[in-house]
Design an enzyme around this catalytic site. Structure first.
Site, PDB file in Angstrom:
ATOM      1  CB  SER A 151     -55.515  -7.253 -59.684  1.00  0.00           C
ATOM      2  OG  SER A 151     -54.742  -5.952 -59.704  1.00  0.00           O
ATOM      3  CG  ASP A 216     -59.689   0.094 -57.800  1.00  0.00           C
ATOM      4  OD1 ASP A 216     -58.409   0.300 -57.727  1.00  0.00           O
ATOM      5  OD2 ASP A 216     -59.684  -1.049 -58.456  1.00  0.00           O
ATOM      6  CG  HIS A 245     -57.024  -2.573 -56.772  1.00  0.00           C
ATOM      7  ND1 HIS A 245     -57.668  -2.538 -57.864  1.00  0.00           N
ATOM      8  CD2 HIS A 245     -56.096  -3.379 -56.625  1.00  0.00           C
ATOM      9  CE1 HIS A 245     -56.955  -3.221 -58.676  1.00  0.00           C
ATOM     10  NE2 HIS A 245     -55.843  -3.871 -58.122  1.00  0.00           N
TER      11      HIS A 245
END
Length: 365
Positions: A151, A216, A245
Site C-alpha cells: 500500500s 479492493d 485492500h
C-alpha cells in the site's frame, strides 16, 4: 513546491497508530533492545534484532531484523498505513519462516516509536536508512535484497528500487499509481502529486511481482495492473479474486505464490548493470536478466487470475489462520486499531489511507 507536496502527503496519506502498539526496552545485562515481551515470545531472542537508526533528515526510526538460519535473500518490508512493526511482527515472523528469508521491517518517521512526523520525503529517507543499515551491519548486497512495499509502502519501495540497478527483486502489494490517481482519474502527473509510482516503475530494472485484490475498495486493482504492465521484468502477477485492500495474506494462494517467486529469484544470475547505483562508486557492465529462466516470467501480456471459491476460503491454510490470530492476538492491537475509527469516513473520502488495515482483516476465524 516540495513543502506543499509534503504537507498534502501528511494530510492524506499518514495515520500512524496512536498510541503505538509496542514499546522498546533495553536489557540492562546485555544492552540489547527488545520490543514488547508478549510479541517476542514467538521467536528466540538471538533471531531478532531491534535497532534504532538515524535518518539523513535527523529522525530516529525503529527497525526489526528477523534472521533465518538458511536464508540466501533478505526482504526489506515497507508496511501499509495505520499500522506499525508491533502489529506487523507476527506476519513478519511467518513470512521469514515460510519463505526462508531474513526480513527487515521498520517504522516510518512518526510511526510506532520512531521520532519525527511522517511525510513523503521522510519515508524516502526512512527506507534508505534501513537499507544502509543492512549493508553496513550485515554486508547485505543489493543483489541479495528484495524490496516489499505494501500500500503506502509501495511509494518508498519504488523510490529506492528506481535507484538500485543491482536490486534482486521488488514486490508490490496493493500498490497505487500515485496519490492523486487514487482520488481522481488523471492522465498526467502534477507537481503537487505524491508518490509518483507510475513514473518510477519504468526505472526499475529488477523482476517485479504485483499482488492485488479484485475487490479492493481503497486502491482499485487497475493501479496494480497498470504498474505491472509498465514493469520491465514482469513476473506472473497474483490477482486475488475477492481480495480487499488488507486481507490478501489470508488467501491460500498468497504464500505459495511468494514461495514460487522467491525460488525463481534465487535461480536467476546476479544482475550486472551499467546504470550508477546508490551504493556503487563505479560503473558495471550490464547483463540482462533472462525471462526464460523461469516459466513464470511473462514475455507476453498474459496473466493468470487466482479464483478463490467459498470452499477454498473455508479451508484456508494454517498460516492464514495464524495471520488471523496475529491481528487479534492482544488487546493493545485492538485499542490501537479502534482509535482510528473516527477517521474512517474522512479517509475513505480520499481513498488513499489504508484504514481497513486498522481493523481485523478476518471477520470470523
Amino acid at each position: 513546491m516540495g513543502t506543499a507536496t509534503s504537507t498534502m502527503a501528511a494530510k492524506l496519506a499518514f495515520f500512524p497508530p496512536n498510541p503505538p502498539s509496542y514499546t522498546v526496552v533495553t536489557d540492562e545485562s546485555t544492552g540489547k533492545m527488545r520490543i514488547s515481551a508478549e510479541m517476542m515470545r514467538h521467536r528466540r531472542d538471538e533471531e531478532i534484532e531491534v535497532v534504532k537508526i538515524m535518518t539523513k533528515r535527523g529522525n530516529e526510526i525503529v527497525g526489526m531484523y528477523i534472521k533465518h538460519p538458511t536464508a540466501k535473500l533478505t526482504v526489506l518490508y515497507s508496511h501499509g498505513n495505520a499500522t506499525d512493526i508491533g502489529q506487523m511482527f507476527i506476519i513478519y515472523n511467518e513470512l521469514s519462516h515460510h519463505l526462508n528469508v531474513n526480513l527487515m521491517g521498520y517504522d516510518y518517521s512518526g510511526y510506532g516509536r520512531s521520532s519525527g512526523k511522517p511525510s513523503e520525503q521522510e519515508t524516502y529517507a526512512d527506507i534508505e536508512a534501513a537499507y544502509n543499515w543492512l549493508r553496513e551491519t550485515y554486508g547485505t548486497k543489493d543483489e541479495r535484497i528484495i524490496l516489499y512495499g505494501q500500500s503506502v509502502g509501495s511509494g518508498p519501495s519504488l523510490e529506492l528500487a528506481s535507484r538500485l540497478p543491482r536490486l534482486r527483486a521488488l514486490v508490490l502489494h496493493s500498490p497505487f499509481l500515485s496519490g492523486l490517481r487514487v482520488m481522481y482519474h488523471v492522465k498526467h502527473s502534477f507537481w503537487f502529486d505524491i508518490f509518483k509510482n507510475i513514473e518510477k516503475i519504468q526505472l526499475v530494472d529488477c523482476p517485479v511481482l504485483v499482488i492485488h485484490g479484485t475487490d479492493d475498495k481503497v486502491v482499485d486493482i487497475s493501479h496494480g495492473k497498470q504498474l505491472w504492465e509498465l514493469s520491465k521484468e514482469k513476473y506472473e502477477p497474483l490477482w486475488l479474486k475477492g481480495g480487499s485492500h488488507c486481507n490478501l495474506e489470508m488467501f491460500p494462494e498468497y504464500l505459495p505464490h511468494l514461495r514460487k517467486f522467491i525460488g525463481a529469484i534465487e535461480k536467476l544470475p546476479v544482475p550486472q548493470v551499467r546504470r550508477h547505483s546508490v551504493s556503487d562508486d563505479h560503473k558495471k557492465d550490464k547483463q540482462q536478466l533472462d525471462p526464460k529462466k523461469s516459466s513464470n516470467w511473462i514475455g507476453s501480456r498474459h496473466s493468470t487470475e487466482c479464483v478463490v471459491t467459498s470452499r477454498d476460503k473455508s479451508r484456508k491454510m494454517s498460516i492464514g489462520h495464524r495471520f488471523g490470530k496475529a491481528r487479534n492476538s492482544t488487546d493493545s492491537f485492538d485499542r490501537a486499531r479502534n482509535s482510528f475509527d473516527r477517521f474512517g469516513e474522512m479517509v475513505r473520502s480520499v481513498r488513499l489511507c489504508n484504514v481497513d488495515c486498522v481493523k481485523n482483516s478476518v471477520a470470523k476465524a
